[in-house]
Scaffold this active site. Structure first.
Site, mmCIF file in Angstrom:
data_model
loop_
_atom_site.group_PDB
_atom_site.id
_atom_site.type_symbol
_atom_site.label_atom_id
_atom_site.label_comp_id
_atom_site.label_asym_id
_atom_site.label_seq_id
_atom_site.Cartn_x
_atom_site.Cartn_y
_atom_site.Cartn_z
ATOM 1 N N THR A 14 0.824 -1.211 0.000
ATOM 2 C CA THR A 14 0.000 0.000 0.000
ATOM 3 C C THR A 14 0.858 1.262 0.000
ATOM 4 O OG1 THR A 14 -1.517 -1.265 1.386
ATOM 5 C CG2 THR A 14 -1.956 1.080 1.169
ATOM 6 N N ARG A 46 7.262 -8.556 -2.975
ATOM 7 C CA ARG A 46 7.028 -9.991 -2.857
ATOM 8 C C ARG A 46 6.457 -10.552 -4.157
ATOM 9 N NH1 ARG A 46 4.231 -10.859 2.873
ATOM 10 N NH2 ARG A 46 4.380 -8.604 2.683
ATOM 11 N N VAL A 134 6.205 7.036 12.254
ATOM 12 C CA VAL A 134 5.437 7.441 13.429
ATOM 13 C C VAL A 134 4.286 8.350 13.015
ATOM 14 C CG1 VAL A 134 5.530 8.480 15.714
ATOM 15 C CG2 VAL A 134 7.580 7.410 14.779
ATOM 16 N N GLY A 136 1.981 8.279 10.771
ATOM 17 C CA GLY A 136 1.636 8.463 9.359
ATOM 18 C C GLY A 136 2.016 9.804 8.772
ATOM 19 N N ILE A 138 1.552 12.824 9.951
ATOM 20 C CA ILE A 138 1.808 13.921 10.891
ATOM 21 C C ILE A 138 3.309 14.177 10.986
ATOM 22 C CG2 ILE A 138 1.583 14.661 13.298
ATOM 23 C CD1 ILE A 138 -0.855 12.860 13.539
ATOM 24 N N GLY A 189 -11.245 -2.915 7.388
ATOM 25 C CA GLY A 189 -9.833 -2.860 7.019
ATOM 26 C C GLY A 189 -8.983 -2.010 7.939
ATOM 27 N N ASP A 203 2.381 -1.850 18.757
ATOM 28 C CA ASP A 203 2.643 -0.882 17.679
ATOM 29 C C ASP A 203 2.849 0.515 18.268
ATOM 30 O OD1 ASP A 203 2.463 0.046 14.770
ATOM 31 O OD2 ASP A 203 0.827 1.174 15.695
ATOM 32 N N LYS A 207 6.395 3.035 18.202
ATOM 33 C CA LYS A 207 6.407 4.442 17.805
ATOM 34 C C LYS A 207 6.867 5.316 18.965
ATOM 35 C CE LYS A 207 2.719 3.585 14.467
ATOM 36 N NZ LYS A 207 1.249 3.468 14.361
#
Lengths: 442, 442
Positions: A14, A46, A134, A136, A138, A189, A203, A207
């Protein structure tokens, strides 16, 4: 003739695909800004055959991401594969050894190897940009790396995982339980099939480890982080928080204390009036408290291909413009060893929820244990038990009623000791008490 | 032995003094970050004798700021005097001619001379850092200059003047009128004795002009900005906004339209649910809409000595670290001419408030003028007139009742024409209609 910056791109998921599309879409603008074009030159992924909406034939294909890193034609490696070791680690290490810059969105990798990589990059002339790792889109990495240079930071905290924030927001708005909201997040999603990594706080911890280094100039130490996730949060907790003027958010918090730097990830009660309380859904937010600037808060999309690719492009623009930045805001040799504050020493307010047996002396027993551990109570709320309220982990007698205590500032060790003493009195409470830390915010 | 970065500081008011104190307080940390010390070397100020809490004798004193700029010992000029011309302009121009970097907090100066200075700085090897000139401690300049490099920006907007935001917040919370809140702001030091520059929107316009250039890559053109201040806002407007789900903020907005780039400063109705609506008091906030990142919002202190000095230090750290940045995010030669969108073409929703004579056909007349100009109405609110509601600029007949219209998206020219037609019908409304633009926000 100005040479373009030639990008080797390891990973075409993505984020990687969004990087290709953004570079295509804004080619002229990037050239204007950086004084030279940015072009993707070599790629690995991949699957070579998958339809990504663009033609792969214009890129040099490598089966192995390490081969991309070692491709003599590339000027910079973009690593957007993910994974804290394996091929991602090998590719990044190879680029650093060659002395070419690395741009990565991989928080797990840097949470584990960040200090070592930064040190080696300083030696080889490589650099590591990780704005995308970290929160996205921002720009919190460059804010901590550059904008607060004239500050002593006392705390950095934030909502760093959109999956958790989405689930908590849904639980609050719809009164649904964790499992139902998780299932919805998976359907949309926003959550992985195996959600552990997100919902249990790991996660966020990765960060936070990077933010801590940037904010305090310390070596990265994700292993030292106290981590609790959101899977035990119940609608009853959220309702009680609401009544008491709070919201529950999964925060990552790093703060300077007398005993060292605290790093903790846990569900947190934040005052409804605080900026962070109003950050809903999949948004992320990060707040920085500096002695000069006061508090600044940055809010925006914490995930998604385009938002993350936006941060990759920002780091690529740095490289293309010839700006070399130290990964953690200073030469790695100047990073101080991370001195962990012990979680038991954590000072703050606490929300405590008990299901108390309806018999004489039960509440008095709780109150006396609190007093014995020097804990003062700011408020006590006895609520009628809602139909959905069950004590987790125990069969709940029908007579047990919820009691909620909000403490004044006390210590983690006092609270834990008081809870243990209360639990040891078999006839006082049903099930296990709930404990949620309260964060003091302006 | 590493050479320190020697700063020439022109201006020792609130910001300049804070710069000196911050450099003292964080000397070691700055050296760690930048690889060399930052030291103030030469200074100038209006008064040499004033007690600033530190000893001036360690600095070389100049009576003239231009002499600071020309001091052969300094490596960088920090200009924190203010003023769009005169000594500030001369000092900055002198430093640029010498080819040394300039760091300034002076929005008025750059709003007027920014393009010219940036162009000349590119020629001489100087540079211009102005993080401190817009929104105090909020790192919006570097966000637009660097972080959104991979985006096409569609809009940048914000609350850029703490004085106005304080006054509007007080009006809303206390139900007081503009004059009372202004007086309070003056008493607290949030507003100047002559508040015109702040409350009539000119300060916001200067800052917006700089944000526009950064966001859209265009030459600075503050003269093209449509500017309205907040002095005509009444408690009745604020109450009506509240009932309709809005708050009133003084926004600076720059947005890309088909006809060019709109730049406008005016009181704006923003949905209560928007992030910007919740920014209260003296805080500032800036939001950026980019095609890749979506919307990011930065909130923080927009003024004050330390917060502004924090941004000065950030720019000094860039200089000390050897990072040369183009003032507006690209070489000045690549800035495009600013193509102004005409305000008459502005498209959006409008809040319109009339005091309507209580006689047959009065409202029908308004409605038919709206229809004649193609304006559709989203809501119509007839409210009982509050005791404090008077039509500004006219004696108000006792029978006149307020009517509020919210339009669907229409154009500025249609609204102005409709209002003019309604005003021309002498017997329909008392006084002048109020018009406040509504900003469409997520």
């Amino acid at each position: 003739m100005v040479q373009p910056l030639k990008v080797g791109l390891a990973g075409l998921g993505t984020v990687g695909s969004a990087v290709v599309r953004l570079i295509d879409r804004h080619a002229d603008e990037l050239t204007d800004r950086c004084g030279r074009p940015i072009v993707v030159s070599a790629v690995s992924a991949r699957s070579r055959g998958r339809d990504r909406g663009f033609d792969l034939s214009r890129f040099r294909w490598h089966d192995d991401p390490v081969a991309v890193a070692n491709d003599p034609e590339i000027d910079v490696l973009v690593e957007v594969m993910g994974g804290e070791g394996g091929a991602a680690e090998a590719a990044v290490a190879a680029a650093i050894e060659r002395g070419i810059p690395v741009v990565t969105a991989n928080k797990a990798l840097l949470a584990r190897h960040g200090t070592r990589f930064a040190r080696r990059a300083d030696e080889t002339g490589s650099s590591i940009g990780f704005e995308a790792a970290v929160a996205g889109g921002i720009p919190i990495v460059r804010t901590l790396r550059e904008a607060i240079a004239g500050n002593a930071v006392s705390r950095v905290y934030g909502i760093l995982n959109g999956t958790c924030n989405y689930i908590l927001t849904r639980m609050e708005r719809e009164g649904l339980d964790f499992a139902a909201c998780l299932a919805e997040a998976q359907r949309l999603g926003y959550a992985e099939a195996d959600p552990t990594f997100d919902v249990e706080g790991f996660d966020t911890a990765h960060k936070l480890a990077l933010l801590t280094s940037l904010a305090f100039g310390t070596e990265v130490d994700a292993a030292a982080i106290h981590v609790e996730g959101i899977s035990a949060i119940t609608p009853a907790d959220i309702e009680a928080a609401d009544e008491l003027g709070y919201r529950i958010k999964l925060l990552g918090v790093a703060s300077r204390t007398e005993g060292g730097i605290e790093q903790r990830v846990h569900p947190t009660m934040v005052p409804k009036s605080s900026a962070i309380a109003r950050v809903d859904g999949v948004l992320n937010a990060v707040a920085v408290d500096g002695d000069a600037v006061g508090e600044i808060v940055l809010v925006g999309p914490g995930a998604g291909g385009d938002a993350t690719a936006s941060s990759v492009l920002a780091d690529l623009a740095d490289v293309a413009s010839g700006r070399r930045l130290s990964a953690f805001g200073r030469p790695a040799a100047r990073l101080k060893p991370y001195q962990a504050a012990r979680m038991k020493k954590h000072a703050g307010g606490y929300y405590l929820r008990f299901l108390v047996h309806d018999r004489p002396g039960a509440f008095a027993a709780i109150a006396s244990h609190m007093a014995a551990h020097g804990i003062s109570l700011e408020s006590i709320v006895q609520r009628r038990r809602a139909p959905h309220e069950d004590a987790p982990g125990a069969a709940t007698p029908a007579d047990a009623q919820p009691i909620i205590l909000i403490t004044y500032e006390t210590t983690e060790s006092a609270v834990r000791a008081a809870l243990e003493a209360i639990e040891n009195e078999q006839t006082v409470i049903a099930g296990r008490p709930r404990m949620i830390r309260i964060e003091k915010l302006a």
